[in-house]
Design an enzyme around this catalytic site. Sequence first.
Site, PDB file in Angstrom:
ATOM      1  CB  CYS A  26      -0.919   0.041   1.208  1.00 46.87           C
ATOM      2  SG  CYS A  26      -1.964  -1.386   1.357  1.00 46.87           S
ATOM      3  CG  ASP A  36       2.859   5.211   4.082  1.00 47.00           C
ATOM      4  OD1 ASP A  36       4.081   5.344   4.207  1.00 47.00           O
ATOM      5  OD2 ASP A  36       2.080   6.136   3.798  1.00 47.00           O
ATOM      6  CB  CYS A  61       8.909   8.991   2.401  1.00 47.54           C
ATOM      7  SG  CYS A  61       7.512   9.722   3.236  1.00 47.54           S
ATOM      8  CB  CYS A  99       4.388  11.062   6.435  1.00 45.51           C
ATOM      9  SG  CYS A  99       4.692  11.205   4.672  1.00 45.51           S
TER      10      CYS A  99
END
Lengths: 386, 321
Positions: free
Chosen positions: B54, B56, B81, B131
Amino acid sequence: MERIYLDNNATTIVDPMVKQAMEPYWCDKYGNPNSLHSFGTEVHPDLRVAMNRLYQGLGAAEDDDILITSCATESNNAVLKGVYFDLIKNGEKNHIVTTTVEHPCVANTCRFLEQQGVKVTYLPVNQDARVEAEAVRRAITEKTALVSVMWANNETGVVFPVREIAQACRERGVLFHTDAVQAVGKVRVDLRAVPADFLSISAHKFHGPKGVGALFVRRGLKLPPLLHGGEQMSGKRAGTLNVAGIVGMGLAMELANDSLEFEDREVRRLRDKLEDGLARLADVMVVGRRELRVPNTLFISVRGVEGEALLWDLNKYGIAASTGSACASESLEANPIITAIGAGAELSHTGIRLSLSRFTTEAEIDAAIRTFTQAVGRLRAISASY
Amino acid sequence: MPKNELIGGSLWEAYSKKVAARMDNPVNRGELTEADARKLGGRLVVADHGAESCGDAVRLYWVVDDKTSVIKAARFKSFGCGTAIASSDMMADLCVGRTVAEAAKITNIDVERSLRDEPGTPAVPPQKMHCSVMAYDVIKKAVALYQGVDLSSLETETIVCECGRVSLGTIVDAIRLNDLKTVADITHYTKAGGFCKSCIAPGGHEKRQHYLVDILRDTRAAMEKENLHKRMETEDFASMTMVRKLKAVEKVFTEQLRPMLAADGGDVELVDLKEAGGAWEVYIQYRGACMGCPSAGTNTLSAIEAVLRQRLGETIKVVAS
């Protein structure tokens, strides 16, 4: 810190010879070529030399047009919108065929044309990350005005069978445009061998300056201008000529073509060395077979490591690369190219593009392999999924 | 900053120093094991959120003191990230020393604020706010695991914008109270949609259950309907447009007249509406038992006229055809 530039598909260093060739046109020969006086006329011989280099470099004939533009984005817009105004708006045709992996300047222009009522077919890439001529042939209908397929893909470096596609279009009487931005200077781009009707290039991708590009238009074809204005370029593309840019692009084209043998041998050798070095890491995948790619490009997915995070680590050690990872882009959807080649979903959110040039050195490649390997080690130690 | 937006911001330049430092060296990275839990005298909780496929994924480890419910240690692992790594690292910091119930109240906004160098400057650019949401989600998972409750019981409201934690109720209220007409208005008033932009419309960073464009359209439609209703009730009959006049008359027919006549097996239908010397003539046609009823031309007619006059004004005159 010595920096290592491995993002040559984004832009390239200007060849010092090109820079030098452009020098006279800022403060010395700064006349407008359209002026009647000596300031204007004195640059004409230099422009002719540059145009000759472009015609020769692309294998264009005397009566073809190579229009100077500001960039490949402009060239691609001019073709797509020009065909819309010339063939589609008057009701003759209503269909364009392109691919799902074109650069945004083609993809988003097509989306815009869809809003104007144009039907657009977006062909996906196959397991080789390519669009085959047969798929294009099947997509063409009686109503197709234009096929637009890139020569080489910017992300993967995979070269598309443009010669076969161009022939298929010719057989069906459909116009063919190719965005050759990622091909010039990497593989031979010869319009005598590939019967394309339109072709776009950009100087800064082959060690020329930014802000100048070109659009090839096959003889006899009319294309309404994107920019209306003065009589420059026979009224086909108005705007004061970018003299330094044209001179720079002309020389850059000649140097790029002269370097093709070096590119195919040396740049390929270094790229393959880099690829082999990184392939020693477990659970990595390179997109596209080597023999199908331009010599300078490597797109690698690293299991368990997100693309932008890897890019951050590489940058910390001075290595410039690029990522197609979703985290750095607008959409979290899987990378369509990685999905298309049949790789597992867990690889579709990773991926780093490394692109070399004739200025890349062996020492740089050795350093890049070391740094890349270390960065992957660090990030895999943190990774929740590896 | 439209001038700066023209050449585009550099994503990485917008990260705070704290974010960069934690990307480079996340102090809470790693795992906790059963052995660690025994050593610390607590219970091990391991929660997962997301998946590599997905884009993440984060795993959170806690050692929780079973008597006090205080989180004694926290570690994380992350596929994501740099900002996802930095957010997870800060999230782990925020957990330690809190009880599980307190940790359940930590949001992605707390994580982002803790990562700021200066209180007034965001730690990450808007599109990266997303995030930090992972950090919030995984805490919720850990709380549910520890307490042995269903995850949904921890969610008390429907969140539309996860980055800014703006609920559906807040957005609908803002649209209604301030008469908001565009998504930009909603973002201005509530901050929803101002971060990763996923919740604005389908096709963004990730798929969402609710989108601002739909909420705006539906809320505006509901408001429009209510307003129309209100106008029909209060507006003077003479100043209505012809269509609204007809609708107003029909409304009285369905709401009052036809039920009234139906009690006696009769019925009536509206045939026409005409202006005649400042008055409005309502032409009706009797149906059912009313047809041929002796009072249809007298008492019933007067009753119908009285009802219409009461509802729509004294200018109404009823004509039986």
